[in-house]
Design a protein around this motif. Structure first.
Motif, PDB file in Angstrom:
ATOM      1  N   HIS A 165       0.834  -1.203   0.000  1.00  0.00           N
ATOM      2  CA  HIS A 165       0.000   0.000   0.000  1.00  0.00           C
ATOM      3  C   HIS A 165       0.867   1.252   0.000  1.00  0.00           C
ATOM      4  O   HIS A 165       0.651   2.195  -0.761  1.00  0.00           O
ATOM      5  N   ASN A 279      -6.563  10.672   2.272  1.00  0.00           N
ATOM      6  CA  ASN A 279      -7.938  10.339   2.681  1.00  0.00           C
ATOM      7  C   ASN A 279      -8.824  11.584   2.678  1.00  0.00           C
ATOM      8  O   ASN A 279      -9.978  11.541   2.251  1.00  0.00           O
ATOM      9  N   ASP A 313     -10.704  18.304   7.062  1.00  0.00           N
ATOM     10  CA  ASP A 313     -11.301  18.496   5.732  1.00  0.00           C
ATOM     11  C   ASP A 313     -12.779  18.818   5.873  1.00  0.00           C
ATOM     12  O   ASP A 313     -13.366  18.613   6.937  1.00  0.00           O
ATOM     13  N   THR A 332     -12.639  -0.493   3.895  1.00  0.00           N
ATOM     14  CA  THR A 332     -12.679   0.640   2.974  1.00  0.00           C
ATOM     15  C   THR A 332     -14.103   0.867   2.486  1.00  0.00           C
ATOM     16  O   THR A 332     -14.895  -0.079   2.400  1.00  0.00           O
ATOM     17  N   THR A 333     -14.417   2.132   2.181  1.00  0.00           N
ATOM     18  CA  THR A 333     -15.727   2.414   1.574  1.00  0.00           C
ATOM     19  C   THR A 333     -15.521   2.830   0.119  1.00  0.00           C
ATOM     20  O   THR A 333     -16.455   3.272  -0.538  1.00  0.00           O
ATOM     21  N   LYS A 334     -14.253   2.699  -0.330  1.00  0.00           N
ATOM     22  CA  LYS A 334     -13.963   3.126  -1.710  1.00  0.00           C
ATOM     23  C   LYS A 334     -14.182   1.974  -2.681  1.00  0.00           C
ATOM     24  O   LYS A 334     -14.066   0.803  -2.288  1.00  0.00           O
ATOM     25  N   THR A 340      -7.609   0.233  -0.613  1.00  0.00           N
ATOM     26  CA  THR A 340      -7.396  -1.108  -0.062  1.00  0.00           C
ATOM     27  C   THR A 340      -7.846  -1.175   1.392  1.00  0.00           C
ATOM     28  O   THR A 340      -7.993  -2.251   1.963  1.00  0.00           O
ATOM     29  N   LEU A 344      -5.188   3.802   7.100  1.00  0.00           N
ATOM     30  CA  LEU A 344      -5.287   4.142   8.527  1.00  0.00           C
ATOM     31  C   LEU A 344      -4.642   3.076   9.397  1.00  0.00           C
ATOM     32  O   LEU A 344      -4.107   3.369  10.467  1.00  0.00           O
TER      33      LEU A 344
END
Ligand SMILES: Nc1ncnc2c1ncn2[C@@H]1O[C@H](COP(=O)(O)OP(=O)(O)OP(=O)(O)O)[C@@H](O)[C@H]1O
Ligand SMILES: [Mg+2]
Length: 384
Positions: A165, A279, A313, A332-334, A340, A344
């Motif tokens: 990663h 992120n 953000d 992950t919510t992606k 991946t 975090l």
């Protein structure tokens, strides 16, 4: 061949003559110990146990045989228990059987052949119990070894994923620097200083990750030289800016004038910042009705000896019930191919190894703030 050890038997009775009788009958085939009461019996058990079998009289002062054998069951559950009695009531007998602390009841007076037969049965019972337990233990040993290996493989897999990663993170910076250098070269120009610096940083990351892979699974040692948190925060933002990652966001950097020295490897610190900033950028993608805004600030804390860095953000935010899960590896919510779920996890691992802390606050639809706190260099070296 060494002589076979005789099974050990503890006989408990308040009548010395009866104890002598028992010893005489049993001593040829058993290693006999005697005690004149329940209390003394428990002492023998504690001081010179274990015994294969305990034979106890029922009627004794202080503690009767049933009470004594119940204690024996608690202290030495593998020891087989025999109650020798002429006087136990039906109630006593029933409760002793139902509670399972007696292997045999023998009436008094007990003819020697009956006693010997009961003891042979008791020794066989003890052998079966021990054999079953040993079998179970060896099965459990084998299973726990297997589990440990599986768990270790899973941990190694996660660590390898984490390194992969981080390498992918650096690829973004590497690609953009390489693209600019190639473009300038096609135009007959020398590479820009900024791109060469980025390549240098990427090289350092590669070296660190290569060494991390070589030492996979072994805990790393916290970095050596102090690192200026302010310098790394602004350097990381520059790197991401030149890689084009921050092109849509308004970036606000707030750092004190004097350096804030922490004892953490520069590369590790960059990893933390890269992951948190990326992120934040992802969370602000596709915002409607407000322009993306990223704030990065460094402060010395009120609490002496630590410094904090906030990454704020105004993106999509995180639901309250997901605030714990986001630190799990692979959460992950992606969409596939875009995340991946290791960013975090890596950040948390680095901070844990450096005596740092990570916290997050978020309001869904409004934005998120991650704050990490790390000990100042001076404090770490003093062992705080
Ligand atoms: N600033 C943020 N705002 C909103 N959600 C966030 C933010 N940071 C993290 N998250 C949530 O936490 C999840 C886990 O983040 P993490 O960095 O571990 O993995 P990822 O970003 O999904 O994938 P990767 O980092 O591997 O590309 C994200 O998928 C996202 O749902
Ligand atoms: Mg991430």
């Amino acid at each position: 061949m060494p002589p076979l050890q005789k099974p050990r038997v503890l006989c408990v009775d308040d009548d010395p003559q009866l104890l002598d009788g028992l010893r005489n009958v049993l001593r040829r085939r058993f290693d006999v110990t005697t005690a004149p009461g329940g209390r003394e019996g428990l002492q023998s058990l504690a001081q010179s146990g274990p015994f294969t079998v305990v034979v106890s009289d029922f009627r004794m002062p202080e503690m009767n045989g049933a009470e004594f054998l119940r204690c024996v069951r608690d202290i030495a559950p593998d020891t087989v228990r025999i109650l020798l009695t002429g006087q136990a009531s039906w109630e006593d007998t029933i409760s002793a059987v139902n509670e399972g602390y007696i292997f045999r009841f023998l009436g008094k007076p007990c003819p020697p052949p009956v006693l010997l037969k009961a003891l042979d049965g008791a020794v066989e019972q003890a052998r079966l119990v021990t054999r079953d337990r040993e079998l179970l233990e060896s099965k459990l040993d084998a299973m726990s070894g297997h589990l440990l290996r599986t768990e270790r493989l899973a941990t190694l897999g996660t660590l390898a994923g984490a390194v992969g990663h981080e390498l992918a993170n650096m690829l973004v910076a590497f690609d953009s620097a390489l693209r600019y250098i190639s473009k300038r070269s096609r135009e007959g120009l020398t590479p820009a200083e900024e791109d060469l610096t980025t390549l240098g940083r990427v090289r350092e990351h590669l070296a660190t990750h290569a060494s991390h892979l070589l030492h996979l699974g072994r805990p790393g040692t916290p970095g050596g030289e102090p690192t200026d948190l302010c310098d790394v925060a602004s350097g990381t933002l520059s790197m991401l800016r030149s890689a084009g990652t921050l092109r849509h966001a308004q970036v606000h950097l707030e750092i004190p004038q004097a350096p804030v020295l922490i004892r953490m490897d520069r590369i590790r610190l960059e990893q933390i910042l890269l992951n948190l900033v990326k992120n934040a950028v992802d969370a602000m993608a596709g915002l409607r009705g407000r322009s993306p805004s990223l704030g990065v600030s460094v402060t010395r804390d009120e609490e002496p000896g630590t410094a904090s860095c906030r990454i704020e953000d105004n993106g999509c935010g995180i639901p309250q019930d997901k605030l714990v899960e986001i630190f799990e590896p692979y959460h992950t919510t992606k969409p596939p191919g875009q995340g991946t779920g290791l960013g975090l996890f890596v950040v948390k691992q680095i901070l844990d190894a450096s005596k740092g802390e990570l916290s997050v606050t978020s309001v869904e639809g409004t934005g998120t703030t991650f704050t990490f706190r790390v000990p100042l260099a001076r404090e770490v070296s003093q062992g705080v």
